[in-house]
Design a protein around this motif. Structure first.
Motif, PDB file in Angstrom:
ATOM      1  N   VAL A 318       3.114 -31.564  -2.093  1.00 52.06           N
ATOM      2  CA  VAL A 318       4.248 -31.125  -2.701  1.00 52.06           C
ATOM      3  C   VAL A 318       4.459 -29.928  -3.419  1.00 52.06           C
ATOM      4  N   MET A 319       3.388 -29.774  -4.127  1.00 50.97           N
ATOM      5  CA  MET A 319       3.133 -28.492  -4.931  1.00 50.97           C
ATOM      6  C   MET A 319       1.774 -27.774  -4.648  1.00 50.97           C
ATOM      7  N   ASP A 324       4.495 -22.584  -7.483  1.00 51.27           N
ATOM      8  CA  ASP A 324       4.683 -23.979  -8.029  1.00 51.27           C
ATOM      9  C   ASP A 324       3.773 -24.253  -9.331  1.00 51.27           C
ATOM     10  N   TYR A 328       6.029 -25.945 -12.308  1.00 53.38           N
ATOM     11  CA  TYR A 328       5.806 -27.624 -12.347  1.00 53.38           C
ATOM     12  C   TYR A 328       4.893 -27.634 -13.526  1.00 53.38           C
ATOM     13  N   GLU A 339      10.265 -30.337 -14.465  1.00 51.82           N
ATOM     14  CA  GLU A 339      10.768 -30.223 -13.225  1.00 51.82           C
ATOM     15  C   GLU A 339       9.637 -30.767 -12.172  1.00 51.82           C
ATOM     16  N   GLY A 340       8.283 -30.645 -12.797  1.00 55.91           N
ATOM     17  CA  GLY A 340       6.995 -31.343 -12.118  1.00 55.91           C
ATOM     18  C   GLY A 340       7.451 -32.772 -11.887  1.00 55.91           C
ATOM     19  N   ARG A 342      10.097 -34.386 -11.581  1.00 59.48           N
ATOM     20  CA  ARG A 342      11.109 -34.571 -10.612  1.00 59.48           C
ATOM     21  C   ARG A 342      10.600 -34.444  -9.299  1.00 59.48           C
ATOM     22  N   ALA A 343       9.724 -33.323  -9.085  1.00 62.51           N
ATOM     23  CA  ALA A 343       9.103 -33.225  -7.951  1.00 62.51           C
ATOM     24  C   ALA A 343       8.303 -34.414  -7.588  1.00 62.51           C
ATOM     25  N   GLU A 346      10.481 -37.542  -6.495  1.00 56.88           N
ATOM     26  CA  GLU A 346      11.167 -37.261  -5.293  1.00 56.88           C
ATOM     27  C   GLU A 346      10.337 -37.564  -3.943  1.00 56.88           C
TER      28      GLU A 346
END
Length: 366
Positions: A318-319, A324, A328, A339-340, A342-343, A346
């Motif tokens: 993912v990251m 990244d 994140y 933001e991290g 959210r990733a 998701e």
């Protein structure tokens, strides 16, 4: 003549290097007096940096000792963020427990500060964003998500297992999400025991053995140079942490705890999803990660879970990379930015949707 010239140049280089090191040492001693004035204080810094997350030294009833103060509100401020944390009536940063409902799929997050949401407001937490994604995606036979978060900063897998055993009968989860933070969990996990009732205790002999890794086994760490001690604390300790974590007898303790979590979930009829979370340097990659080898340690957990039949989400999928890491993570603090979160939310939703939601029955949990 040529030999004398070379000798003079060599002596000049040595003199300049010596003066530079002496100046650096003087500045370091003036700036960080605690690094040399008290060996015991520095030894404790080494141990804390080595462990990166200290296990509590008191065992006993998890309901009494785990979690935060119930119904509390506290605002935290650092140079990188400010956020307010609210706890529910059980002492967790989560919405209140409610009885299972028809058409609801219950997700239970248990982890440390990486899942807790340090540095993020209530609406930016992983559990809140995951539940919102579930609400948007529900309908057409897809149930909605109800997400509970019983994560606590500094927890390891042993404490998370204790929380699972204490509260599983009240949460009634369809899926349990365990956060495994590579930087924090291995060494504390090696010190824990948890009984069938969810009571836990720390083994003093195992703690002493880990202390010796940065003490009697490596006396050179206490070499009386502040420059050396700064380098040892910030560069060598992370490398040593993952080297010790990768020993079969140490990593095996984490694997054993994950097996116990898997068995407990099976008995409760709940699915288990382990999220392997990497520190900033592990996500960034490059020379620092190559030195510490945090990715290698995390990949061993991923392989174990797959071999064991445990569903696993490897966050390197993912990251990954410098961009990244900057996007994140808070660079100094090391926690995930909103933001991290959210990733991660998701990625969790994609995993849960693909493996569970499309086949979930519209019946209430028992």
């Amino acid at each position: 003549m040529r030999v004398r010239t070379l000798l003079r140049k060599g002596l000049a280089v040595l003199l300049v290097s010596g003066l530079t090191l002496a100046a650096a040492e003087l500045i370091a001693r003036l700036t960080f007096p605690g690094y040399y004035s008290d060996d015991s204080q520095y030894a404790e810094l080494l141990y804390r940096r080595f462990m990166n997350s200290l296990a509590a030294v008191e065992g006993g009833d998890s309901r009494r000792l785990l979690g935060y103060t119930p119904n509390a509100v506290h605002t935290f401020t650092s140079p990188e963020y400010q956020y307010t944390m609210h706890t529910n009536s059980l002492g967790f940063r989560s919405k209140e427990l409610t009885p299972p409902r028809i058409g609801e799929y219950r997700v239970w997050l248990i982890g440390d500060s990486m899942l807790l949401g340090v540095g993020s407001g209530d609406q930016e937490r992983i559990d809140v964003q995951l539940e919102e994604l579930g609400r948007i995606g529900s309908g057409d036979s897809i149930p909605s998500l109800s997400v509970f978060n019983f994560s606590v900063g500094g927890f390891n897998t042993g404490q998370e297992l204790a929380v699972l055993r204490q509260y599983v009968g009240e949460v009634h989860p369809d899926v349990v999400v365990i956060g495994f933070f590579v930087a924090n969990d291995f060494l504390p996990n090696a010190t824990w025991k948890v009984d069938a009732a969810g009571n836990y205790q720390v083994d003093p002999e195992r703690i002493q053995a880990l202390r010796e890794e940065v003490g009697t086994k490596r006396p050179y760490l206490l070499f009386p140079s502040v420059v050396w001690r700064i380098l040892a604390l910030n560069l060598y300790m992370p490398r040593l942490r993952y080297a010790v974590a990768s020993r079969p007898e140490v990593m095996g303790r984490s694997f054993d705890l994950l097996r116990q979590v898997q068995e407990d979930c099976r008995k409760q009829g709940a699915a288990l999803l382990v999220v392997v979370i990497y520190p900033w340097d592990g996500v960034r990659g490059g020379w620092l990660e190559a030195w510490s080898r945090s990715r290698s340690a995390g990949q061993k957990v991923v392989r174990f879970c797959r071999t064991q039949g445990i569903e696993v989400l490897d966050l390197l999928s993912v990251m990954s990379g410098s961009g990244d890491a900057q996007k994140y993570f808070y660079r100094k603090d090391g926690h995930l930015r909103p933001e991290g979160n959210r990733a991660v939310a998701e990625a969790l939703y994609r995993e849960i949707l693909a493996r569970h939601l499309r086949s979930a029955a519209h019946t209430p949990a028992p």
